[in-house]
Design an enzyme around this catalytic site. Structure first.
Site, PDB file in Angstrom:
ATOM      1  N   SER A 186     -17.861  52.972   6.025  1.00 28.78           N
ATOM      2  CA  SER A 186     -19.274  52.898   5.660  1.00 28.78           C
ATOM      3  C   SER A 186     -20.014  54.137   6.116  1.00 28.78           C
ATOM      4  CB  SER A 186     -19.903  51.652   6.297  1.00 28.78           C
ATOM      5  OG  SER A 186     -21.314  51.691   6.200  1.00 28.78           O
ATOM      6  N   TYR A 199     -21.018  45.438  12.542  1.00 28.20           N
ATOM      7  CA  TYR A 199     -20.318  45.960  11.366  1.00 28.20           C
ATOM      8  C   TYR A 199     -19.811  47.383  11.605  1.00 28.20           C
ATOM      9  CZ  TYR A 199     -19.711  47.580   6.527  1.00 28.20           C
ATOM     10  OH  TYR A 199     -19.223  48.114   5.361  1.00 28.20           O
TER      11      TYR A 199
END
Length: 333
Positions: A186, A199
């Site tokens: 990400s 995350y």
């Protein structure tokens, strides 16, 4: 048009153009240039290869599998839901590829071991592993004090599951002296966005592990590719309805990025803002702390994060929020 709206309009074009150039496959991207110089194509990259994709029943995994199928590749489809996997397999085969369905609960270590054994027994090898399945949690620190399990479950799916797959499949890749592991990470790992601590910590763990593994296998024909994916419109971001107002990649565009990574085999594939933020953070983290704090204060926790998933739709993004998003294009807040 008010002044802030004019700023948005003026910024949108150049900012998005830079990000698209470094995020989406196009004739002028560095990876596409490398592909042209090598004379490679997706068809050549996947011909005779077996590509295992996790999270293949929807979103990026589904789009990647269909694109590989259209290039004549063979894909091993992995996710929990067999029915959706079979629907993906049908699309792959309709596009001209070959698909094999292997349902697996990636939160279960024993199930992953059984998956690896079954895949190797039935198909002999895996040439490309795409670790795409993942879980994202958007929740501030203040709402996380009593939710240690948020960190456990993101680490389980985003880090331990890919690690278990790698430990099962890398011996064969190293023995054959060819293989690639594509980890869908990400942009948040580069920008260190607030509210996504659980995350991005799990994704960062996978990133750095792959760096260490690459150092050990650099001369063995095995490649670890980290794709720092920007915001993609998938079911994973659906709980945050504010994202409906923000520019995102489609799953098909994200799948094209993954396929381009399979062709060119880069070490990292990152959007422009992620690269800039990572560099700036290494030079002066205090400035980036200020930017991140401004973003944190500007965007609220979602109703779902507050435990009120039925609270209704969030408000439309304000002009100030849109300005901030345009200048941090691809990032999630």
């Amino acid at each position: 048009m008010n002044p802030l709206s004019k700023i948005v309009a003026a910024a949108r074009g150049p900012v998005q153009a830079v990000n698209k150039a470094l995020t989406r496959p196009a004739a002028h991207t560095p990876h596409a240039v490398a592909r042209m110089l090598r004379g490679g194509s997706l068809e050549e990259a996947v011909r005779g290869r077996i590509v295992l994709i996790t999270g293949a029943s929807s979103g990026i995994g589904h789009a990647t599998a269909v694109r590989i199928g259209a290039a004549g590749g063979t894909v091993v489809l992995v996710a929990r839901g067999e029915e959706k996997l079979r629907a993906t397999a049908a699309e792959v085969e309709a596009a001209g590829g070959t698909a094999h369905v292997h349902p697996c609960d990636l939160t279960d270590m024993d199930a992953i071991d059984a998956l690896v054994a079954a895949v190797l027994e039935q198909h002999g090898r895996v040439d490309v592993l795409v670790n795409n399945a993942g879980r994202s949690i958007r929740r501030s620190l203040a709402l996380s004090y009593e939710r240690f399990h948020d960190f456990e479950r993101t680490m389980q799916l985003n880090y331990f599951a890919p690690l278990r797959l790698m430990l099962g499949l890398l011996p064969g890749m190293r023995e054959r002296r060819f293989g690639q592991v594509v980890n869908i990470s990400s942009i948040g790992v580069q920008t260190k966005v607030p509210r996504f601590g659980a995350y991005i910590a799990s994704k960062a763990a996978l990133d750095t592990l792959s760096d260490a593994f690459q150092a050990e296998t650099q001369d063995e024909g095995v490649r670890f590719t980290t794709v720092h994916m920007p915001l993609v419109r998938t079911p994973m971001i659906a709980p945050t309805t504010l994202y409906d107002n923000f520019p995102t990649l489609t799953p098909e565009e994200a799948g094209a990025v993954v396929c381009d990574a399979i062709v060119t085999r880069p070490r990292r594939f990152s959007p422009a803002f992620g690269r800039v933020a990572s560099f700036a953070d290494s030079i002066t983290p205090e400035i980036m702390d200020f930017v991140r704090n401004r973003g944190f204060k500007m965007f609220p926790d979602s109703a779902a994060a507050k435990g009120r998933p039925d609270a209704g739709a969030e408000q439309d993004a304000s002009v100030a929020q849109r300005v901030f998003v345009e200048f941090t294009n691809g990032n999630h807040w």
